[in-house]
Motif scaffolding. Structure first.
Motif, PDB file in Angstrom:
ATOM      1  N   HIS A 191       0.835  -1.202   0.000  1.00  0.00           N
ATOM      2  CA  HIS A 191       0.000   0.000   0.000  1.00  0.00           C
ATOM      3  C   HIS A 191       0.871   1.253   0.000  1.00  0.00           C
ATOM      4  CE1 HIS A 191       0.594  -0.938   4.375  1.00  0.00           C
ATOM      5  NE2 HIS A 191       0.757   0.368   4.469  1.00  0.00           N
ATOM      6  N   ILE A 192       0.234   2.383  -0.264  1.00  0.00           N
ATOM      7  CA  ILE A 192       0.934   3.671  -0.229  1.00  0.00           C
ATOM      8  C   ILE A 192       1.328   3.968   1.213  1.00  0.00           C
ATOM      9  CG2 ILE A 192       0.709   6.152  -0.634  1.00  0.00           C
ATOM     10  CD1 ILE A 192      -1.289   5.497  -2.861  1.00  0.00           C
ATOM     11  N   PRO A 193       2.588   4.269   1.476  1.00  0.00           N
ATOM     12  CA  PRO A 193       2.996   4.555   2.853  1.00  0.00           C
ATOM     13  C   PRO A 193       2.140   5.660   3.482  1.00  0.00           C
ATOM     14  CG  PRO A 193       4.919   4.273   1.467  1.00  0.00           C
ATOM     15  CD  PRO A 193       3.730   4.277   0.544  1.00  0.00           C
ATOM     16  N   GLY A 194       1.643   5.374   4.675  1.00  0.00           N
ATOM     17  CA  GLY A 194       0.796   6.322   5.391  1.00  0.00           C
ATOM     18  C   GLY A 194      -0.681   6.122   5.198  1.00  0.00           C
ATOM     19  N   ALA A 195      -1.081   5.315   4.201  1.00  0.00           N
ATOM     20  CA  ALA A 195      -2.499   5.068   3.961  1.00  0.00           C
ATOM     21  C   ALA A 195      -3.070   4.154   5.044  1.00  0.00           C
ATOM     22  CB  ALA A 195      -2.716   4.448   2.587  1.00  0.00           C
ATOM     23  N   VAL A 196      -4.362   4.316   5.293  1.00  0.00           N
ATOM     24  CA  VAL A 196      -5.068   3.534   6.306  1.00  0.00           C
ATOM     25  C   VAL A 196      -5.970   2.530   5.595  1.00  0.00           C
ATOM     26  CG1 VAL A 196      -6.712   3.640   8.225  1.00  0.00           C
ATOM     27  CG2 VAL A 196      -5.015   5.465   7.923  1.00  0.00           C
ATOM     28  N   SER A 197      -5.978   1.286   6.054  1.00  0.00           N
ATOM     29  CA  SER A 197      -6.842   0.262   5.458  1.00  0.00           C
ATOM     30  C   SER A 197      -8.298   0.548   5.793  1.00  0.00           C
ATOM     31  CB  SER A 197      -6.457  -1.123   5.968  1.00  0.00           C
ATOM     32  OG  SER A 197      -7.273  -2.121   5.391  1.00  0.00           O
ATOM     33  N   ALA A 198      -9.142   0.642   4.759  1.00  0.00           N
ATOM     34  CA  ALA A 198     -10.563   0.960   4.927  1.00  0.00           C
ATOM     35  C   ALA A 198     -11.355   0.262   3.828  1.00  0.00           C
ATOM     36  CB  ALA A 198     -10.778   2.473   4.882  1.00  0.00           C
ATOM     37  N   VAL A 273       6.702   1.474  -1.395  1.00  0.00           N
ATOM     38  CA  VAL A 273       5.598   0.577  -1.054  1.00  0.00           C
ATOM     39  C   VAL A 273       5.755   0.150   0.398  1.00  0.00           C
ATOM     40  CG1 VAL A 273       4.628  -1.716  -1.483  1.00  0.00           C
ATOM     41  CG2 VAL A 273       5.250  -0.258  -3.413  1.00  0.00           C
ATOM     42  N   ALA A 274       4.645   0.178   1.118  1.00  0.00           N
ATOM     43  CA  ALA A 274       4.620  -0.344   2.484  1.00  0.00           C
ATOM     44  C   ALA A 274       3.846  -1.651   2.496  1.00  0.00           C
ATOM     45  CB  ALA A 274       3.979   0.662   3.433  1.00  0.00           C
ATOM     46  N   THR A 275       4.207  -2.550   3.387  1.00  0.00           N
ATOM     47  CA  THR A 275       3.482  -3.803   3.557  1.00  0.00           C
ATOM     48  C   THR A 275       3.155  -3.984   5.032  1.00  0.00           C
ATOM     49  OG1 THR A 275       5.551  -5.045   3.726  1.00  0.00           O
ATOM     50  CG2 THR A 275       4.531  -4.920   1.552  1.00  0.00           C
ATOM     51  N   GLY A 276       2.274  -4.959   5.290  1.00  0.00           N
ATOM     52  CA  GLY A 276       1.865  -5.197   6.665  1.00  0.00           C
ATOM     53  C   GLY A 276       0.636  -4.403   7.034  1.00  0.00           C
ATOM     54  N   ALA A 277       0.198  -4.560   8.279  1.00  0.00           N
ATOM     55  CA  ALA A 277      -1.049  -3.955   8.725  1.00  0.00           C
ATOM     56  C   ALA A 277      -0.902  -2.498   9.140  1.00  0.00           C
ATOM     57  CB  ALA A 277      -1.620  -4.767   9.897  1.00  0.00           C
ATOM     58  N   SER A 278       0.327  -2.006   9.308  1.00  0.00           N
ATOM     59  CA  SER A 278       0.540  -0.624   9.742  1.00  0.00           C
ATOM     60  C   SER A 278       0.583   0.311   8.547  1.00  0.00           C
ATOM     61  CB  SER A 278       1.847  -0.495  10.531  1.00  0.00           C
ATOM     62  OG  SER A 278       1.802  -1.291  11.695  1.00  0.00           O
ATOM     63  N   PRO A 279       0.079   1.545   8.705  1.00  0.00           N
ATOM     64  CA  PRO A 279       0.137   2.491   7.591  1.00  0.00           C
ATOM     65  C   PRO A 279       1.536   2.729   7.058  1.00  0.00           C
ATOM     66  CG  PRO A 279      -1.400   3.284   9.248  1.00  0.00           C
ATOM     67  CD  PRO A 279      -0.708   2.088   9.834  1.00  0.00           C
ATOM     68  N   ARG A 280       2.515   2.792   7.943  1.00  0.00           N
ATOM     69  CA  ARG A 280       3.893   3.009   7.506  1.00  0.00           C
ATOM     70  C   ARG A 280       4.763   1.851   7.998  1.00  0.00           C
ATOM     71  NH1 ARG A 280       4.628   8.094   5.463  1.00  0.00           N
ATOM     72  NH2 ARG A 280       3.191   9.738   6.138  1.00  0.00           N
ATOM     73  N   PRO A 281       5.821   1.529   7.243  1.00  0.00           N
ATOM     74  CA  PRO A 281       6.732   0.488   7.742  1.00  0.00           C
ATOM     75  C   PRO A 281       7.388   0.962   9.027  1.00  0.00           C
ATOM     76  CG  PRO A 281       7.680   1.610   5.838  1.00  0.00           C
ATOM     77  CD  PRO A 281       6.264   2.096   5.974  1.00  0.00           C
ATOM     78  N   PRO A 282       7.698   0.043   9.939  1.00  0.00           N
ATOM     79  CA  PRO A 282       8.351   0.467  11.189  1.00  0.00           C
ATOM     80  C   PRO A 282       9.689   1.124  10.913  1.00  0.00           C
ATOM     81  CG  PRO A 282       8.450  -1.926  10.917  1.00  0.00           C
ATOM     82  CD  PRO A 282       7.532  -1.409   9.851  1.00  0.00           C
ATOM     83  N   ALA A 283       9.983   2.119  11.715  1.00  0.00           N
ATOM     84  CA  ALA A 283      11.267   2.811  11.558  1.00  0.00           C
ATOM     85  C   ALA A 283      12.405   1.833  11.825  1.00  0.00           C
ATOM     86  CB  ALA A 283      11.345   3.990  12.522  1.00  0.00           C
ATOM     87  N   PRO A 284      13.463   1.923  11.025  1.00  0.00           N
ATOM     88  CA  PRO A 284      14.595   1.015  11.263  1.00  0.00           C
ATOM     89  C   PRO A 284      15.224   1.265  12.630  1.00  0.00           C
ATOM     90  CG  PRO A 284      15.186   2.724   9.681  1.00  0.00           C
ATOM     91  CD  PRO A 284      13.706   2.857   9.914  1.00  0.00           C
ATOM     92  N   THR A 285      15.624   0.224  13.260  1.00  0.00           N
ATOM     93  CA  THR A 285      16.275   0.360  14.564  1.00  0.00           C
ATOM     94  C   THR A 285      17.766   0.133  14.403  1.00  0.00           C
ATOM     95  OG1 THR A 285      15.874  -1.970  15.027  1.00  0.00           O
ATOM     96  CG2 THR A 285      14.227  -0.410  15.812  1.00  0.00           C
TER      97      THR A 285
END
Length: 307
Positions: A191-198, A273-285
């Motif tokens: 999905h587009i980074p920052g988008a919310v699943s709806a 592209v972002a994947t997973g259930a979160s709007p944005r990918p987790p920040a790298p640690t």
């Protein structure tokens, strides 16, 4: 202007006003040609509309799978449907409005003021015991409607990328496609980074009718939609997203549409592209620091005593 009409209300409109135009927009990815279903049974007087050929231009990488048709092409199609300036228009399908909303949005964007979607779709018309015709309808006299784009808000890919920082970008596709678990038609999954699943299917009740305005307001507020921040929607190719714009209108919220949607975004390798259930990918640690070796103990003094 109302955006939905019930079967009984539509029957009353048809009885009272011969100018009402009914458009049958049956379509799905699995069955894009809705003409056989139209011929098997439709609202008397309804005109079949071809979503692929009349409500879309040919696919392009930059425009996605269902670009908006040139306004001259839409004008010719609306003339074939018999639409005149000032005519009330009602659109329907047999999938809860997921295809008909494309015609609703496109005609409103082109300047037709009174366009409504049959709530509950053709199944609700049948369930109400209202008359059904079969075969082909006589062609209506050519319509004279004047059209021009720009009457509803749209965004492009750059605006979609920036919107999550100042508003809410909604992804109307199924949750599995949003997460990137699957992608049956477009070049990349996610999905587009920052988008919310709806998912657009959340707009409907078990009977296939739109949920109440109050329910939809609560639903969208939980997704982050706020009156003081802009809202926009995308889907796979700009068709299902129109259903979300329609549902938001029922809730009293104005929303923009990203016509190219995921099919255009995912075709551009420069777009993240972002994947997973979160709007944005987790920040790298940062990688963990290597362990610090323990300090060596000082050597014990030698005393010369026997061990």
């Amino acid at each position: 202007m109302p955006v939905l009409v019930s079967p009984d209300e539509l029957a009353a409109l048809l009885a009272a006003d011969p100018r009402v135009r009914v458009l049958d927009v049956r379509w799905s990815l699995a069955a894009p040609d809705g003409l056989p279903a139209h011929r098997a049974g439709h609202i008397p007087g309804a005109v079949h509309v071809d979503l692929e050929r009349e409500l879309s231009a040919p696919a392009t990488p930059g425009g996605g799978r269902h670009p908006l048709p040139p306004i001259a092409d839409l004008r010719r199609a609306a003339s074939r449907w018999g639409v005149d300036d000032g005519d009330p228009v009602v659109v329907h399908d047999d999938s809860g409005g997921l295809a008909a909303a494309r015609a609703w949005w496109l005609l409103r964007h082109a300047g037709v003021a009174d366009v409504r979607v049959l709530d509950g779709a053709f199944a609700a018309w049948r369930a109400a015991g209202l008359p059904v015709a079969t075969g082909d309808e006589p062609a209506p006299p050519p319509g004279n409607v004047r059209l021009s784009y720009g009457h509803l808000p749209v965004i492009d890919a750059d605006e979609a990328a920036a919107l999550p920082d100042r508003g809410t970008l909604l992804d109307a596709r199924a949750a599995a496609r949003y997460r990137g678990d699957e992608e049956p038609v477009d070049p990349r999954a996610g999905h587009i980074p920052g988008a919310v699943s709806a998912p657009a299917t959340d707009h409907l009740d078990p009977a296939g009718r739109f949920r109440s305005p109050a329910e939809l307001r609560v639903h969208y507020a939980a997704l982050g939609v706020r009156a003081d921040r802009p809202t926009a929607v995308y889907c796979g190719s700009g068709v299902t997203a129109a259903h979300s714009v329609l549902a938001l209108a029922v809730a009293g919220v104005d929303a923009a549409l990203f016509p190219g949607s995921w099919s255009a975004w995912s075709a551009d390798p420069a777009r993240p592209v972002a994947t997973g259930a979160s709007p944005r990918p987790p920040a790298p640690t940062a990688p963990p620091a290597p362990p610090v070796p323990p300090a060596s103990s000082p050597a014990a003094p030698t005393t010369g005593a026997p061990a």
